[in-house]
Design a protein around this motif. Structure first.
Motif, PDB file in Angstrom:
ATOM      1  N   UNK A   4       0.781  -1.177   0.062  1.00 47.53           N
ATOM      2  CA  UNK A   4       0.048  -0.031   0.054  1.00 47.53           C
ATOM      3  C   UNK A   4       0.902   1.267   0.158  1.00 47.53           C
ATOM      4  N   UNK A   5       0.223   2.406  -0.507  1.00 46.77           N
ATOM      5  CA  UNK A   5       0.782   3.626  -0.332  1.00 46.77           C
ATOM      6  C   UNK A   5       0.857   3.987   1.221  1.00 46.77           C
ATOM      7  N   UNK A   6       1.979   4.396   1.580  1.00 49.22           N
ATOM      8  CA  UNK A   6       2.181   4.958   3.153  1.00 49.22           C
ATOM      9  C   UNK A   6       0.987   5.840   3.537  1.00 49.22           C
ATOM     10  N   UNK A   7       0.466   6.597   2.787  1.00 51.37           N
ATOM     11  CA  UNK A   7      -0.541   7.729   3.437  1.00 51.37           C
ATOM     12  C   UNK A   7      -1.709   6.867   3.590  1.00 51.37           C
ATOM     13  N   UNK A   8      -1.995   5.894   2.786  1.00 54.98           N
ATOM     14  CA  UNK A   8      -3.393   5.077   2.906  1.00 54.98           C
ATOM     15  C   UNK A   8      -3.579   4.468   3.893  1.00 54.98           C
TER      16      UNK A   8
ATOM     17  N   UNK B  17      19.563  16.932   3.519  1.00 58.92           N
ATOM     18  CA  UNK B  17      19.291  15.341   3.768  1.00 58.92           C
ATOM     19  C   UNK B  17      18.256  14.699   4.527  1.00 58.92           C
ATOM     20  N   UNK B  18      17.006  14.642   4.188  1.00 54.09           N
ATOM     21  CA  UNK B  18      15.821  14.034   4.758  1.00 54.09           C
ATOM     22  C   UNK B  18      15.085  13.633   4.049  1.00 54.09           C
ATOM     23  N   UNK B  19      14.235  12.945   4.520  1.00 55.19           N
ATOM     24  CA  UNK B  19      13.050  12.490   3.978  1.00 55.19           C
ATOM     25  C   UNK B  19      11.604  13.452   4.221  1.00 55.19           C
ATOM     26  N   UNK B  20      11.299  14.149   3.510  1.00 52.78           N
ATOM     27  CA  UNK B  20      10.324  15.202   3.840  1.00 52.78           C
ATOM     28  C   UNK B  20       8.818  14.193   3.551  1.00 52.78           C
ATOM     29  N   UNK B  21       7.710  15.281   4.154  1.00 50.08           N
ATOM     30  CA  UNK B  21       6.541  14.585   4.399  1.00 50.08           C
ATOM     31  C   UNK B  21       5.849  14.012   3.342  1.00 50.08           C
ATOM     32  N   UNK B  22       6.113  14.852   2.295  1.00 50.43           N
ATOM     33  CA  UNK B  22       5.682  14.135   0.839  1.00 50.43           C
ATOM     34  C   UNK B  22       6.168  13.013   0.489  1.00 50.43           C
ATOM     35  N   UNK B  23       7.247  12.731   0.511  1.00 54.54           N
ATOM     36  CA  UNK B  23       7.980  11.585   0.043  1.00 54.54           C
ATOM     37  C   UNK B  23       7.788  10.334   0.884  1.00 54.54           C
ATOM     38  N   UNK B  24       7.536  10.511   2.294  1.00 51.85           N
ATOM     39  CA  UNK B  24       7.217   9.506   3.111  1.00 51.85           C
ATOM     40  C   UNK B  24       5.980   9.039   2.968  1.00 51.85           C
ATOM     41  N   UNK B  25       4.893  10.102   2.828  1.00 47.36           N
ATOM     42  CA  UNK B  25       3.512   9.774   2.472  1.00 47.36           C
ATOM     43  C   UNK B  25       3.243   8.954   0.997  1.00 47.36           C
ATOM     44  N   UNK B  26       4.461   9.058   0.327  1.00 51.38           N
ATOM     45  CA  UNK B  26       4.282   8.251  -1.133  1.00 51.38           C
ATOM     46  C   UNK B  26       5.038   6.850  -0.861  1.00 51.38           C
TER      47      UNK B  26
END
Length: 405
Positions: A210-214, A335-344
């Protein structure tokens, strides 16, 4: 044994000095190698990453290089001529045995740190270094002490290295357990299917990706510094978590930590995950309602009947997820994982009971590994304490090292 003799009486002490910045360039194997501080120190000899042909301070080959800026007291030996910046001082033995001087300086690190001053970073002066007391003045005794410590610490160091190698192997085994269980489950006979996720490979065919944000959500809500929770709640930051293990090293009250901004409330049972590289392999379950720093995300499942937070934590610690996050963190300026990237991000979602069974198996298997790691770490700690005590007793002449007649 104490004497009035100081290091400055038996050795030349030269404080480093920084040259103009344009004169310091990357070291290409030619010219004068230049050392700025102890970041370039090795176990015994430094490795220069810069050169400066006009360095105003030089350490000759054989000189002892001492860090005079935090962390104060680290020691290396110059294996060639180096230019030295203000983070270092060079001690050139004159009327003192060179190896004894080396051990003496290592033993003096605690005292040097105790007199270091400074607000931005602590430091000592060349004069402070010159005031190191020399408790054994007879050079024959100094030589015997140095020989004794060379021999005895070599045995301790070999013991420490063996245990550190064991810790590394156990840590790899632990990581393999986690990665295998969250991606393959507990049934070795389950039909497998290929996924579209890079680096993941085959997973049980009845699992979903699944997509993380789901299936999970990132908590928001920056806390106002005047909120009373700053005084009553603890704060979790990346440095409170052991990398790749999910172990919370300490739970520190937010009121005892510096900055009062960038804090987010998380609930007991949430996953607290580091967003910064290279600390991406850090995730814990919040043991209570608390705060997390701006370098971390508070995460919880959207439905506990679909995704178990404990399983999510282990998946975010797995090798494949860490590699996925690391690769994407390198695409941005910070150098970080932003919120949009993590959500995807892709998330493997087995049936909920399988998730719970996997968590129980992982926790049982890593507990045994962690117990072995704990024994090895304690052995290393005790060996280092013994090494420090041995050096202290020897350089001060408190133990008989068998001085020849």
């Amino acid at each position: 044994m104490t004497t009035g003799l100081r290091l400055k009486h038996v050795a030349k002490v030269d404080a480093g000095q920084s040259p103009p910045s344009p004169d310091v360039v990357p070291f290409d194997g030619k010219g004068m190698p230049f050392l700025q501080g102890n970041a370039e120190f090795g176990s015994q000899y430094p490795t220069a990453v810069h050169r400066c042909d006009s360095a105003p301070r030089i350490a000759d080959s054989g000189a002892l290089l001492v860090s005079v800026r935090a962390p104060v007291g680290a020691v290396n030996t110059a294996d060639q001529r180096y230019g030295i910046g203000r983070g270092l001082a060079a001690v050139s033995p004159r009327a003192i045995h060179a190896r004894y001087a080396y051990w003496l300086l290592l033993n003096s690190a605690g005292w040097l740190n105790s007199i270091a001053t400074g607000s931005t970073f602590t430091a000592i002066s060349g004069g402070d270094l010159g005031d190191v007391s020399v408790p054994v003045t007879n050079e024959r005794e100094q030589r015997a002490i140095a020989d004794y410590l060379d021999r005895e610490t070599a045995q301790i160091d070999a013991f420490i290295a063996k245990n550190e190698e064991l810790i590394a192997l156990l840590t790899e085994r632990r990581a393999a357990i986690v990665s295998r269980r969250v991606a393959q489950g507990l049934n070795p006979d389950a039909p497998m299917a290929e996924t579209v996720v890079d680096g993941l490979g085959l997973v049980p065919a009845h699992w979903k990706v699944e997509r993380f944000a789901r299936v999970a959500k990132i908590r928001g809500g920056l806390l106002d510094p005047s909120d009373s929770r700053f005084e009553s709640w603890a704060l979790i930051a990346p440095n409170h978590i052991r990398s790749a293990s999910g172990e919370l090293l300490e739970l520190v009250p937010a009121s005892e930590q510096s900055a009062e901004s960038g804090k987010y409330p998380v609930k007991k049972g949430d996953v607290v995950y580091s967003k910064i590289r290279p600390a991406l392999a850090k995730a814990v379950i919040a043991p209570e309602d608390c705060l997390c720093s701006a370098d971390m995300y508070g995460i919880t499942s959207r439905s506990s009947d679909v995704l178990d937070n404990r399983y999510l934590r282990w998946q975010m610690l797995s090798k494949w997820f860490t590699e996925w996050a690391t690769e994407r963190s390198m695409r941005v300026a910070m150098p970080k994982v932003n919120q949009d990237t993590l959500s995807a991000a892709p998330i493997i979602v087995p049936p909920i009971q399988e998730q719970r069974d996997i968590v129980e198996r992982i926790e049982a298997e890593v507990e045994a590994v962690d117990a072995a790691v704990g024994v090895a770490r304690r052995s290393v700690e005790l060996a280092r304490e013994r090494r420090a005590a041995l050096i202290s007793a020897a350089v001060t002449g408190k133990i008989d090292v068998g001085v020849a007649g």
